[in-house]
Design a protein around this motif. Structure first.
Motif, PDB file in Angstrom:
ATOM      1  N   TRP A   1       0.829  -1.206   0.000  1.00 22.76           N
ATOM      2  CA  TRP A   1       0.000   0.000   0.000  1.00 22.76           C
ATOM      3  C   TRP A   1       0.864   1.256   0.000  1.00 22.76           C
ATOM      4  O   TRP A   1       0.542   2.243  -0.669  1.00 22.76           O
ATOM      5  CB  TRP A   1      -0.926   0.010   1.220  1.00 22.76           C
ATOM      6  N   VAL A   2       1.954   1.227   0.754  1.00 20.45           N
ATOM      7  CA  VAL A   2       2.870   2.375   0.785  1.00 20.45           C
ATOM      8  C   VAL A   2       3.512   2.565  -0.591  1.00 20.45           C
ATOM      9  O   VAL A   2       3.654   3.698  -1.077  1.00 20.45           O
ATOM     10  CB  VAL A   2       3.944   2.180   1.880  1.00 20.45           C
ATOM     11  N   VAL A   3       3.888   1.463  -1.241  1.00 15.48           N
ATOM     12  CA  VAL A   3       4.448   1.535  -2.599  1.00 15.48           C
ATOM     13  C   VAL A   3       3.426   2.150  -3.544  1.00 15.48           C
ATOM     14  O   VAL A   3       3.772   2.956  -4.418  1.00 15.48           O
ATOM     15  CB  VAL A   3       4.861   0.129  -3.090  1.00 15.48           C
ATOM     16  N   PHE A   4       2.161   1.791  -3.379  1.00 12.05           N
ATOM     17  CA  PHE A   4       1.099   2.319  -4.230  1.00 12.05           C
ATOM     18  C   PHE A   4       0.913   3.823  -4.019  1.00 12.05           C
ATOM     19  O   PHE A   4       0.623   4.559  -4.972  1.00 12.05           O
ATOM     20  CB  PHE A   4      -0.209   1.581  -3.923  1.00 12.05           C
ATOM     21  N   CYS A   5       1.112   4.289  -2.786  1.00 15.03           N
ATOM     22  CA  CYS A   5       0.826   5.691  -2.451  1.00 15.03           C
ATOM     23  C   CYS A   5       1.975   6.634  -2.753  1.00 15.03           C
ATOM     24  O   CYS A   5       1.753   7.790  -3.148  1.00 15.03           O
ATOM     25  CB  CYS A   5       0.471   5.819  -0.964  1.00 15.03           C
ATOM     26  N   MET A   6       3.208   6.181  -2.567  1.00 17.84           N
ATOM     27  CA  MET A   6       4.351   7.100  -2.579  1.00 17.84           C
ATOM     28  C   MET A   6       5.444   6.649  -3.532  1.00 17.84           C
ATOM     29  O   MET A   6       5.703   5.454  -3.662  1.00 17.84           O
ATOM     30  CB  MET A   6       4.910   7.254  -1.172  1.00 17.84           C
ATOM     31  N   PRO A   7       6.101   7.595  -4.199  1.00 13.88           N
ATOM     32  CA  PRO A   7       7.211   7.240  -5.088  1.00 13.88           C
ATOM     33  C   PRO A   7       8.478   6.913  -4.311  1.00 13.88           C
ATOM     34  O   PRO A   7       8.579   7.177  -3.102  1.00 13.88           O
ATOM     35  CB  PRO A   7       7.394   8.509  -5.937  1.00 13.88           C
ATOM     36  N   GLU A   8       9.415   6.302  -5.028  1.00  9.91           N
ATOM     37  CA  GLU A   8      10.763   6.018  -4.507  1.00  9.91           C
ATOM     38  C   GLU A   8      10.775   5.047  -3.330  1.00  9.91           C
ATOM     39  O   GLU A   8      11.659   5.095  -2.485  1.00  9.91           O
ATOM     40  CB  GLU A   8      11.479   7.321  -4.131  1.00  9.91           C
ATOM     41  N   VAL A   9       9.787   4.183  -3.259  1.00 13.09           N
ATOM     42  CA  VAL A   9       9.771   3.130  -2.238  1.00 13.09           C
ATOM     43  C   VAL A   9      10.082   1.805  -2.935  1.00 13.09           C
ATOM     44  O   VAL A   9       9.464   1.486  -3.953  1.00 13.09           O
ATOM     45  CB  VAL A   9       8.406   3.048  -1.527  1.00 13.09           C
ATOM     46  N   PRO A  10      11.059   1.031  -2.445  1.00 12.10           N
ATOM     47  CA  PRO A  10      11.398  -0.237  -3.109  1.00 12.10           C
ATOM     48  C   PRO A  10      10.214  -1.192  -3.128  1.00 12.10           C
ATOM     49  O   PRO A  10       9.453  -1.277  -2.159  1.00 12.10           O
ATOM     50  CB  PRO A  10      12.551  -0.793  -2.257  1.00 12.10           C
ATOM     51  N   GLU A  11      10.066  -1.917  -4.242  1.00 13.61           N
ATOM     52  CA  GLU A  11       8.923  -2.814  -4.380  1.00 13.61           C
ATOM     53  C   GLU A  11       8.997  -3.986  -3.403  1.00 13.61           C
ATOM     54  O   GLU A  11       7.981  -4.439  -2.895  1.00 13.61           O
ATOM     55  CB  GLU A  11       8.851  -3.332  -5.821  1.00 13.61           C
ATOM     56  N   LYS A  12      10.212  -4.469  -3.143  1.00 14.47           N
ATOM     57  CA  LYS A  12      10.353  -5.571  -2.204  1.00 14.47           C
ATOM     58  C   LYS A  12      10.302  -5.059  -0.771  1.00 14.47           C
ATOM     59  O   LYS A  12      10.922  -4.037  -0.449  1.00 14.47           O
ATOM     60  CB  LYS A  12      11.672  -6.297  -2.443  1.00 14.47           C
ATOM     61  N   PRO A  13       9.599  -5.739   0.124  1.00 11.87           N
ATOM     62  CA  PRO A  13       9.571  -5.312   1.531  1.00 11.87           C
ATOM     63  C   PRO A  13      10.978  -5.360   2.131  1.00 11.87           C
ATOM     64  O   PRO A  13      11.726  -6.320   1.904  1.00 11.87           O
ATOM     65  CB  PRO A  13       8.655  -6.347   2.199  1.00 11.87           C
ATOM     66  N   PRO A  14      11.371  -4.336   2.879  1.00 12.33           N
ATOM     67  CA  PRO A  14      12.703  -4.333   3.493  1.00 12.33           C
ATOM     68  C   PRO A  14      12.849  -5.448   4.522  1.00 12.33           C
ATOM     69  O   PRO A  14      11.864  -5.971   5.053  1.00 12.33           O
ATOM     70  CB  PRO A  14      12.783  -2.952   4.157  1.00 12.33           C
ATOM     71  N   ALA A  15      14.090  -5.810   4.792  1.00 12.59           N
ATOM     72  CA  ALA A  15      14.355  -6.828   5.816  1.00 12.59           C
ATOM     73  C   ALA A  15      14.009  -6.284   7.194  1.00 12.59           C
ATOM     74  O   ALA A  15      14.105  -5.086   7.450  1.00 12.59           O
ATOM     75  CB  ALA A  15      15.821  -7.247   5.751  1.00 12.59           C
ATOM     76  N   GLY A  16      13.601  -7.142   8.090  1.00  6.96           N
ATOM     77  CA  GLY A  16      13.244  -6.723   9.444  1.00  6.96           C
ATOM     78  C   GLY A  16      11.743  -6.728   9.650  1.00  6.96           C
ATOM     79  O   GLY A  16      10.950  -6.930   8.719  1.00  6.96           O
ATOM     80  N   GLU A  17      11.350  -6.482  10.875  1.00  7.14           N
ATOM     81  CA  GLU A  17       9.932  -6.509  11.234  1.00  7.14           C
ATOM     82  C   GLU A  17       9.282  -5.134  11.176  1.00  7.14           C
ATOM     83  O   GLU A  17       8.058  -5.026  11.177  1.00  7.14           O
ATOM     84  CB  GLU A  17       9.766  -7.088  12.641  1.00  7.14           C
ATOM     85  N   CYS A  18      10.099  -4.071  11.156  1.00  6.80           N
ATOM     86  CA  CYS A  18       9.570  -2.707  11.164  1.00  6.80           C
ATOM     87  C   CYS A  18      10.441  -1.832  10.264  1.00  6.80           C
ATOM     88  O   CYS A  18      11.647  -2.048  10.159  1.00  6.80           O
ATOM     89  CB  CYS A  18       9.552  -2.160  12.590  1.00  6.80           C
ATOM     90  N   VAL A  19       9.820  -0.854   9.603  1.00  2.00           N
ATOM     91  CA  VAL A  19      10.573   0.033   8.717  1.00  2.00           C
ATOM     92  C   VAL A  19      10.031   1.453   8.841  1.00  2.00           C
ATOM     93  O   VAL A  19       8.839   1.657   9.119  1.00  2.00           O
ATOM     94  CB  VAL A  19      10.491  -0.458   7.253  1.00  2.00           C
ATOM     95  N   THR A  20      10.928   2.434   8.652  1.00  2.00           N
ATOM     96  CA  THR A  20      10.549   3.849   8.674  1.00  2.00           C
ATOM     97  C   THR A  20      11.084   4.531   7.427  1.00  2.00           C
ATOM     98  O   THR A  20      12.266   4.387   7.084  1.00  2.00           O
ATOM     99  CB  THR A  20      11.104   4.558   9.921  1.00  2.00           C
ATOM    100  N   PHE A  21      10.209   5.258   6.736  1.00  2.00           N
ATOM    101  CA  PHE A  21      10.599   6.058   5.575  1.00  2.00           C
ATOM    102  C   PHE A  21      10.264   7.517   5.855  1.00  2.00           C
ATOM    103  O   PHE A  21       9.224   7.827   6.455  1.00  2.00           O
ATOM    104  CB  PHE A  21       9.860   5.604   4.312  1.00  2.00           C
TER     105      PHE A  21
END
Length: 688
Positions: free
Chosen positions: A496-516
């Motif tokens: 959903w974040v990829v759908f909403c915002m540009p420049e977000v990698p398509e693959k989910p980042p490693a780890g359980e939590c992420v901040t952009f």
């Protein structure tokens, strides 16, 4: 040495599927490989501290090696799940990167591995023979250089744009062996010293002239002062030469414009002994040389410049070669016409590749759409199902025509056709979107080939399309908070974040939590996005950003039949804060519009009176800057209307979170904006 320099010309991208090597002083082919997979990278290698004369190519997931006479001595299948995008050779060490995967091999044996959180654009290793240790560096799309130690990240370096190319300073890492050059997709260039503990930023060149992204760099003493100069090739066809002053700061000495993007650049002595050259390769396969050899020779004082006999011979030889090529083209064309009209003829759609780039420019909050084809472009049709503005581009010589659209019945908000002039292989467009309105932009590219064929390229206009990734935000700003909880996975929320915002990698980042972190390129507002499985928290100093996220994320969750629990905290101070951010832009645009409206009347007065002495200084200044003011106003169509729209959205969104519909008060708001006063506007927001 000449052969070495020419071989390195293709070290960025070979668009055909075969490898050819030519003798620098002639046209005979040294050797040619059989057709195969598309070649993504070419590098020279060899034993350390010896001439680097072995040729390595990367195609798909395979590495092949050749001697300078064409004998293949290596065929190494890496078994990578992705195609190789970048490669660096250092002695018996092989450093490879695919889209997200980095691998280090020694004597074709796997040594180290790293999975990047964002796309890897380039890879390099500091000189092992000088540092006596291996220091690989990855250029990643998230504006970060990652310095590795084995399979781990030693530290990360934030750079001002997405890095596209890495190179050793002076070809050997500079005086320390640790100096690394980087170029970015938005045209910035910098030098960083990679020490064992931390990076040291030495200098950075901003892209003040709004030139293209950097695709290749090289170090070579083209000026002849004993100090290596910096050669730069950009994706808009610009070739630049930077020299260094006494403080070791780069100074632009020379530039030259080509009609296609520069895929590789190298300095050397290739065409004529005694004269150094800059040799570049371009996207469609041209190899071009810029020489230090004088083109004109003075015969004496007061006489016209005359071309010497050697230059006349060169021109004569080139004309003969051109005539031969034209004759061959005519022959092949006639042969094709005859075969196409025969009874046994079979129709075949010709294939062609399109090099495209769709990027957000931070300076003017617009998108650049660059389309490049290996043959001449006939026309490009632009279609959009969301409202967008097409902005003027100085470099664009194509003729544009607009077609009427019926947005209610067929979702067409824009239909525009660009008809290109002959031999145009590259087209650049500028587009400005509206946040909150999202959909698809399509480009139909038709080249000048027979039979007529077309390729379609699609580009997503995202809900928060004017937001750009950044490394940090100001946590002291008044923030509004949107919190989502529910039975959704980490990967679902990431999509959903990829759908909403540009420049977000398509693959989910490693780890359980992420901040952009994001910054709005138009208003300079900011957004913090933190999420994990079952929870997402979004903070912004702009209520409209929170409102867009709330609507879009709710819609996406409903599509997947996921129940969302949505809560929000609205900070009233953030509204006044956002209005203050808009104020200087709105004030400037209102003043610009007022000045442009006065120009015609002032010019009539000037013609009637014969001079401008009777005018007050302010009006005289407007007349003097008339051309500049009109040009700036023309480059920013609907800029004022956009600001009006953002203020209106801010007003509606503020009260929407309170459960109040204030759309009936919008006409009054527009009246206040027409006679704009910041204090009156803030008072209206408070009193409504």
């Amino acid at each position: 040495k000449k052969l070495k320099k020419l071989l390195k010309i293709s070290n960025r991208l070979c668009h055909n599927m075969t490898t050819c090597f030519f003798r620098p002083m002639g046209k005979s082919t040294v050797f040619k490989t059989l057709p195969g997979q598309k070649i993504a990278r070419l590098e020279l290698g060899g034993v350390l501290n010896t001439p680097q004369e072995k040729i390595f190519i990367a195609a798909g997931s395979e590495i092949r090696g050749f001697t300078k006479r064409g004998k293949q001595f290596l065929s190494f299948e890496t078994n990578l799940t992705e195609s190789i995008k970048a490669m660096h050779i250092s002695g018996s060490d092989l450093f490879l990167s695919a889209s997200y995967i980095y691998n280090h091999y020694c004597d074709c044996k796997d040594q180290h591995y790293y999975l990047s959180g964002d796309k890897i654009n380039d890879v390099i290793c500091l000189p092992v023979e000088r540092l006596l240790r291996e220091v690989p560096v990855l250029a990643c799309q998230d504006r970060v250089l990652r310095v590795l130690q084995g399979s781990d990240v030693m530290y990360e370096i934030e750079v001002p744009g997405p890095p596209t190319v890495l190179a050793l300073h002076n070809g050997n890492g500079g005086d320390s062996g640790e100096d690394l050059l980087f170029g970015t997709s938005d045209g910035k260039l910098g030098l960083i010293q990679i020490t064992t503990t931390k990076p040291i930023h030495k200098w950075e060149i901003r892209n003040e002239k709004k030139r293209g992204g950097i695709l290749c760099v090289d170090s070579f003493d083209i000026v002849g002062d004993g100090v290596k100069d910096l050669l730069v090739g950009r994706d808009d066809g610009m070739v630049e030469v930077y020299s260094f002053d006494n403080a070791n700061e780069p100074v632009l000495r020379f530039d030259h414009t080509l009609s296609e993007s520069v895929t590789s650049i190298q300095g050397g002595c290739v065409g004529k002994d005694g004269y150094d050259e800059i040799v570049v390769s371009t996207y469609s396969g041209w190899v071009t040389g810029l020489t230090t050899q004088p083109v004109h020779k003075e015969s004496g004082p007061g006489e016209e410049l005359k071309i010497n006999q050697e230059m006349q011979n060169k021109i004569s030889s080139l004309r003969t070669e051109l005539e031969q090529l034209q004759y061959k083209v005519l022959q092949e064309r006639e042969k094709y016409q005859q075969s196409s009209q025969s009874s046994e003829a079979k129709s075949a759609v010709p294939s062609f590749s399109v090099n495209d780039k769709f990027t957000l420019n931070k300076d003017d909050a617009s998108y650049s759409l660059i389309l490049e084809v290996q043959t001449a472009i006939d026309n490009v049709l632009i279609q959009s199902d969301v409202p967008i503005d097409l902005l003027d581009v100085d470099k664009n010589s194509a003729v544009v025509s607009f077609s009427s659209c019926d947005s209610e019945s067929n979702d067409n908000f824009l239909l525009a056709t660009y008809r290109c002039q002959a031999n145009t292989t590259r087209l650049e467009l500028k587009i400005r979107s509206i946040e909150g309105q999202y959909g698809t932009l399509q480009a139909y590219v038709t080249p000048r080939i027979q039979p007529k064929t077309c390729q379609v390229r699609q580009y997503h206009i995202k809900p928060l399309s004017l937001h750009q990734r950044t490394h940090f935000i100001d946590h002291d700003r008044p923030m509004n908070t949107l919190t989502l909880t529910g039975q959704f996975s980490f990967s679902e929320l990431h999509s959903w974040v990829v759908f909403c915002m540009p420049e977000v990698p398509e693959k989910p980042p490693a780890g359980e939590c992420v901040t952009f972190y994001f910054q709005n390129t138009f208003l300079d507002t900011q957004l913090e996005s933190t999420y994990r499985k079952g929870e997402g928290v979004f903070k912004s100093d702009n209520i409209s950003t929170i409102s867009i996220l709330k609507d879009v994320l709710s819609k996406e969750a409903t599509k997947r039949k996921i129940n969302l629990n949505i809560s929000y905290e609205i900070n009233e101070v953030s509204v006044k804060h956002t209005l203050k951010l808009i104020h200087p832009k709105l004030e400037y645009q209102l003043l610009l519009a007022k000045k442009v409206q006065l120009i015609d009347a002032l010019k009539e007065l000037q013609v009637h009176e014969g001079n401008t002495n009777f005018l007050i200084p302010e009006y005289r200044c407007i007349l003097e800057e008339a051309d500049h003011l009109q040009e700036e106003y023309k480059k920013q169509p609907a800029h004022l209307e956009r600001l009006y729209g953002m203020i209106t959205d801010l007003f509606i969104d503020k009260f929407k979170f309170k459960g109040t519909n204030v759309k009936t008060k919008v006409p009054l708001l527009l009246e206040i904006l027409d006679s704009y006063d910041q204090n009156v506007l803030i008072a209206f927001f408070d009193a409504a």
